[in-house]
Scaffold this motif. Sequence first.
Motif, PDB file in Angstrom:
ATOM      1  N   HIS A  27       0.810  -1.226   0.000  1.00 20.90           N
ATOM      2  CA  HIS A  27       0.000   0.000   0.000  1.00 20.90           C
ATOM      3  C   HIS A  27       0.839   1.269   0.000  1.00 20.90           C
ATOM      4  CE1 HIS A  27      -3.696  -2.216   0.608  1.00 20.90           C
ATOM      5  NE2 HIS A  27      -3.149  -2.854   1.632  1.00 20.90           N
ATOM      6  N   ASP A  28       0.392   2.261  -0.781  1.00 23.87           N
ATOM      7  CA  ASP A  28       1.018   3.586  -0.758  1.00 23.87           C
ATOM      8  C   ASP A  28       0.716   4.310   0.550  1.00 23.87           C
ATOM      9  OD1 ASP A  28       2.087   3.245  -3.308  1.00 23.87           O
ATOM     10  OD2 ASP A  28       0.372   4.203  -4.296  1.00 23.87           O
ATOM     11  N   TYR A  29      -0.456   4.027   1.110  1.00 23.85           N
ATOM     12  CA  TYR A  29      -0.868   4.641   2.380  1.00 23.85           C
ATOM     13  C   TYR A  29      -1.223   3.523   3.361  1.00 23.85           C
ATOM     14  CZ  TYR A  29      -1.075   8.775  -0.519  1.00 23.85           C
ATOM     15  OH  TYR A  29      -0.742   9.793  -1.383  1.00 23.85           O
ATOM     16  N   PRO A  30      -0.202   2.833   3.873  1.00 24.48           N
ATOM     17  CA  PRO A  30      -0.456   1.664   4.732  1.00 24.48           C
ATOM     18  C   PRO A  30      -1.045   2.045   6.083  1.00 24.48           C
ATOM     19  CG  PRO A  30       1.882   2.176   4.715  1.00 24.48           C
ATOM     20  CD  PRO A  30       1.229   3.096   3.721  1.00 24.48           C
ATOM     21  N   TRP A  31      -1.791   1.083   6.640  1.00 22.49           N
ATOM     22  CA  TRP A  31      -2.248   1.241   8.020  1.00 22.49           C
ATOM     23  C   TRP A  31      -1.031   1.245   8.930  1.00 22.49           C
ATOM     24  CZ3 TRP A  31      -6.778  -2.430   9.684  1.00 22.49           C
ATOM     25  CH2 TRP A  31      -7.958  -2.032   9.051  1.00 22.49           C
ATOM     26  N   GLU A  67     -24.355  -6.293   9.850  1.00 21.58           N
ATOM     27  CA  GLU A  67     -23.498  -5.936   8.718  1.00 21.58           C
ATOM     28  C   GLU A  67     -22.035  -6.247   9.030  1.00 21.58           C
ATOM     29  OE1 GLU A  67     -24.570  -2.358   6.105  1.00 21.58           O
ATOM     30  OE2 GLU A  67     -23.151  -1.608   7.587  1.00 21.58           O
ATOM     31  N   CYS A  68     -21.377  -6.885   8.085  1.00 20.10           N
ATOM     32  CA  CYS A  68     -19.944  -7.130   8.176  1.00 20.10           C
ATOM     33  C   CYS A  68     -19.239  -5.971   7.478  1.00 20.10           C
ATOM     34  CB  CYS A  68     -19.613  -8.454   7.480  1.00 20.10           C
ATOM     35  SG  CYS A  68     -17.842  -8.814   7.393  1.00 20.10           S
ATOM     36  N   HIS A  69     -18.311  -5.310   8.164  1.00 20.21           N
ATOM     37  CA  HIS A  69     -17.561  -4.209   7.565  1.00 20.21           C
ATOM     38  C   HIS A  69     -16.164  -4.717   7.193  1.00 20.21           C
ATOM     39  CE1 HIS A  69     -16.386   0.331   7.712  1.00 20.21           C
ATOM     40  NE2 HIS A  69     -16.043  -0.259   6.592  1.00 20.21           N
ATOM     41  N   LEU A  70     -15.921  -4.830   5.891  1.00 24.00           N
ATOM     42  CA  LEU A  70     -14.603  -5.227   5.382  1.00 24.00           C
ATOM     43  C   LEU A  70     -13.709  -3.995   5.428  1.00 24.00           C
ATOM     44  CD1 LEU A  70     -12.517  -6.956   3.937  1.00 24.00           C
ATOM     45  CD2 LEU A  70     -13.750  -6.581   1.813  1.00 24.00           C
ATOM     46  N   MET A  71     -12.690  -4.050   6.270  1.00 26.65           N
ATOM     47  CA  MET A  71     -11.840  -2.884   6.496  1.00 26.65           C
ATOM     48  C   MET A  71     -10.539  -2.919   5.697  1.00 26.65           C
ATOM     49  SD  MET A  71     -12.600  -2.846  10.542  1.00 26.65           S
ATOM     50  CE  MET A  71     -11.576  -1.451  10.941  1.00 26.65           C
ATOM     51  N   ASN A  72      -9.998  -4.127   5.505  1.00 30.54           N
ATOM     52  CA  ASN A  72      -8.702  -4.232   4.832  1.00 30.54           C
ATOM     53  C   ASN A  72      -8.534  -5.669   4.347  1.00 30.54           C
ATOM     54  OD1 ASN A  72      -5.951  -4.311   4.132  1.00 30.54           O
ATOM     55  ND2 ASN A  72      -5.334  -3.020   5.846  1.00 30.54           N
ATOM     56  N   ILE A  73      -8.305  -5.840   3.058  1.00 34.28           N
ATOM     57  CA  ILE A  73      -7.933  -7.152   2.526  1.00 34.28           C
ATOM     58  C   ILE A  73      -6.707  -6.933   1.659  1.00 34.28           C
ATOM     59  CG2 ILE A  73      -9.597  -6.974   0.618  1.00 34.28           C
ATOM     60  CD1 ILE A  73      -9.844 -10.099   0.817  1.00 34.28           C
ATOM     61  N   THR A  74      -5.649  -7.661   1.972  1.00 33.39           N
ATOM     62  CA  THR A  74      -4.368  -7.443   1.292  1.00 33.39           C
ATOM     63  C   THR A  74      -3.659  -8.769   1.083  1.00 33.39           C
ATOM     64  OG1 THR A  74      -4.175  -5.295   2.397  1.00 33.39           O
ATOM     65  CG2 THR A  74      -2.170  -6.175   1.393  1.00 33.39           C
ATOM     66  N   THR A  75      -3.090  -8.906  -0.100  1.00 32.31           N
ATOM     67  CA  THR A  75      -2.266 -10.066  -0.427  1.00 32.31           C
ATOM     68  C   THR A  75      -0.856  -9.559  -0.715  1.00 32.31           C
ATOM     69  OG1 THR A  75      -4.181 -11.112  -1.440  1.00 32.31           O
ATOM     70  CG2 THR A  75      -2.052 -12.066  -1.958  1.00 32.31           C
ATOM     71  N   SER A  76       0.134 -10.297  -0.284  1.00 29.42           N
ATOM     72  CA  SER A  76       1.520  -9.957  -0.577  1.00 29.42           C
ATOM     73  C   SER A  76       1.675  -9.717  -2.081  1.00 29.42           C
ATOM     74  CB  SER A  76       2.421 -11.105  -0.120  1.00 29.42           C
ATOM     75  OG  SER A  76       3.765 -10.806  -0.386  1.00 29.42           O
ATOM     76  N   VAL A  77       2.424  -8.691  -2.444  1.00 30.13           N
ATOM     77  CA  VAL A  77       2.534  -8.271  -3.846  1.00 30.13           C
ATOM     78  C   VAL A  77       2.898  -9.434  -4.778  1.00 30.13           C
ATOM     79  CG1 VAL A  77       3.848  -6.792  -5.436  1.00 30.13           C
ATOM     80  CG2 VAL A  77       3.018  -5.866  -3.270  1.00 30.13           C
ATOM     81  N   SER A  78       3.822 -10.283  -4.369  1.00 33.24           N
ATOM     82  CA  SER A  78       4.258 -11.379  -5.239  1.00 33.24           C
ATOM     83  C   SER A  78       3.194 -12.470  -5.401  1.00 33.24           C
ATOM     84  CB  SER A  78       5.567 -11.980  -4.736  1.00 33.24           C
ATOM     85  OG  SER A  78       5.424 -12.409  -3.408  1.00 33.24           O
ATOM     86  N   TYR A  79       2.131 -12.422  -4.608  1.00 36.11           N
ATOM     87  CA  TYR A  79       1.056 -13.419  -4.699  1.00 36.11           C
ATOM     88  C   TYR A  79      -0.249 -12.838  -5.257  1.00 36.11           C
ATOM     89  CZ  TYR A  79       4.007 -16.506  -1.930  1.00 36.11           C
ATOM     90  OH  TYR A  79       5.039 -17.296  -1.481  1.00 36.11           O
ATOM     91  N   GLN A  80      -0.233 -11.560  -5.625  1.00 34.85           N
ATOM     92  CA  GLN A  80      -1.453 -10.937  -6.123  1.00 34.85           C
ATOM     93  C   GLN A  80      -1.838 -11.496  -7.487  1.00 34.85           C
ATOM     94  OE1 GLN A  80      -0.925  -6.677  -5.806  1.00 34.85           O
ATOM     95  NE2 GLN A  80      -0.983  -6.750  -3.577  1.00 34.85           N
ATOM     96  N   GLY A  81      -3.141 -11.521  -7.752  1.00 32.87           N
ATOM     97  CA  GLY A  81      -3.647 -11.993  -9.033  1.00 32.87           C
ATOM     98  C   GLY A  81      -3.681 -13.507  -9.170  1.00 32.87           C
ATOM     99  N   LYS A  82      -3.536 -14.231  -8.050  1.00 33.92           N
ATOM    100  CA  LYS A  82      -3.490 -15.697  -8.103  1.00 33.92           C
ATOM    101  C   LYS A  82      -4.647 -16.351  -7.363  1.00 33.92           C
ATOM    102  CE  LYS A  82       1.409 -15.729  -8.824  1.00 33.92           C
ATOM    103  NZ  LYS A  82       2.715 -15.600  -8.297  1.00 33.92           N
ATOM    104  N   GLY A  83      -5.667 -15.548  -7.011  1.00 35.58           N
ATOM    105  CA  GLY A  83      -6.862 -16.103  -6.389  1.00 35.58           C
ATOM    106  C   GLY A  83      -6.844 -16.184  -4.876  1.00 35.58           C
ATOM    107  N   PHE A  84      -5.775 -15.714  -4.240  1.00 30.90           N
ATOM    108  CA  PHE A  84      -5.701 -15.806  -2.776  1.00 30.90           C
ATOM    109  C   PHE A  84      -6.690 -14.861  -2.093  1.00 30.90           C
ATOM    110  CE2 PHE A  84      -1.437 -17.404  -3.993  1.00 30.90           C
ATOM    111  CZ  PHE A  84      -1.565 -18.671  -3.463  1.00 30.90           C
ATOM    112  N   ALA A  85      -6.850 -13.651  -2.625  1.00 29.86           N
ATOM    113  CA  ALA A  85      -7.819 -12.714  -2.040  1.00 29.86           C
ATOM    114  C   ALA A  85      -9.233 -13.276  -2.161  1.00 29.86           C
ATOM    115  CB  ALA A  85      -7.714 -11.344  -2.704  1.00 29.86           C
TER     116      ALA A  85
END
Length: 150
Positions: A27-31, A67-85
């Motif tokens: 993230h450019d603006y990480p928690w 209501e479920c509030h989704l606050m943050n979902i993040t996958t390690s950059v090298s694993y993005q786009g592979k269905g983990f999220a």
Amino acid sequence: MNSSSINIRPLEVVDLEQVINIELEAHDYPWKKSIHLSCIEQEYPSLVLEQNSSIIGYVVFNYLFDECHLMNITTSVSYQGKGFASQLIQAMYKKAKVAGMQSVLLEVRESNQPALSFYTKEGFEEIGRRPNYYPSQDSREAAIVMRRSL
């Protein structure tokens, strides 16, 4: 990907350093670490996804009424786009349904096209906007508010 090496389990304090490292990388603006720690201390029903005992993604969420509030979902950059999220968010849906939640609500940066595409694919619909919600390089940017029924 060998699915037998995948494990989704509750996020715990011992996971904090790995989660922070993924957050900073992705993230450019990480928690801040304090935000993550506060969510753990308040016992948000959040999850991590491990591959071969190493955390590669997480989802931070909480419940309010039905209501479920989704606050943050993040996958390690090298694993993005592979269905983990997708695996993580599906696990969150199941946990939220068991807890009696009726829908999931989230905010996402209007400039975050990969996230917007992901949420749309997951069945979320835009229900509003929050102007000047997120910090940005120039000043502030709007959040798109999205909802999905469970």
